[in-house]
Enzyme design. Sequence first.
Site, short mmCIF file in Angstrom:
data_model
loop_
_atom_site.label_atom_id
_atom_site.label_comp_id
_atom_site.label_asym_id
_atom_site.label_seq_id
_atom_site.Cartn_x
_atom_site.Cartn_y
_atom_site.Cartn_z
N VAL A 118 0.07 1.46 -0.87
CA VAL A 118 0.48 0.05 -0.85
C VAL A 118 0.61 -0.48 -2.28
CG1 VAL A 118 -0.11 -2.27 -0.04
CG2 VAL A 118 -0.68 -0.28 1.38
N CYS A 119 -0.52 -0.66 -2.93
CA CYS A 119 -0.57 -1.38 -4.20
C CYS A 119 -0.10 -0.55 -5.38
CB CYS A 119 -1.98 -1.91 -4.44
SG CYS A 119 -2.54 -3.00 -3.11
N VAL A 120 0.00 0.76 -5.22
CA VAL A 120 0.56 1.61 -6.27
C VAL A 120 2.02 1.92 -5.97
CG1 VAL A 120 0.42 3.84 -7.46
CG2 VAL A 120 -1.67 2.61 -6.84
#
Length: 217
Positions: A118-120
Amino acid sequence: MTFRNGLASLLRPEDSVLVLIDHQPYQLANLNSHDPHMAVNNAAGLAKAAKVFGVPTILTSVVEDRGGKIFPQITSVFPDQKVIDRTFINTWEDKNVVDVVKATGRKQLIIAGLWTEVCVAMPAIQAAGEGWEVTAVTDASGATSVEAHQVAIQRMAAAGVNLMTWLAVASEWQRDWARSETAMALNDVVIQHAAGSGIAYLWEQQLLNTPVPANAG
């Protein structure tokens, strides 16, 4: 896909900028792709290596009031730096973060965070599409499952994102052990955060600092 190879494709500290994303308690609680202790250790090692080489490092969290503060193992490396708190899940949609990154004038964007899928993956894929040279640091990141981490890596690779581990990043920044201005400081980081490699460096230092007995040989 445009393949990146040759000496110019390697990371250079003077061209690098590091963004550490959402290394927070909420994300760590559902980290199942890595040993949580190692994820924290590796992210801290990456942060310390960036400081050794003077690589600008941006710390960002998502909804800190709910997810908790960035781990102190990371924020303590940059005690005077304000963490950028976001509501966007995709860091690269947050203008505050992107403006700070752009202000560095650097194009080698290095990303690590929780969670990988998700965040990467989202900011890495977007930034790569916008012309940045993006590297995702896989072992300073982690996902909700082994499958999620592996699929995220496959997805980023297909988008042209470079994939490395934190020690490989640090080694590429150092490049030559004759660069004495950073070599010893990097050794200290390796001793603290690189497990067996750290012990080997410590042993080597002990050997170098130990007087040879008079009857040796």
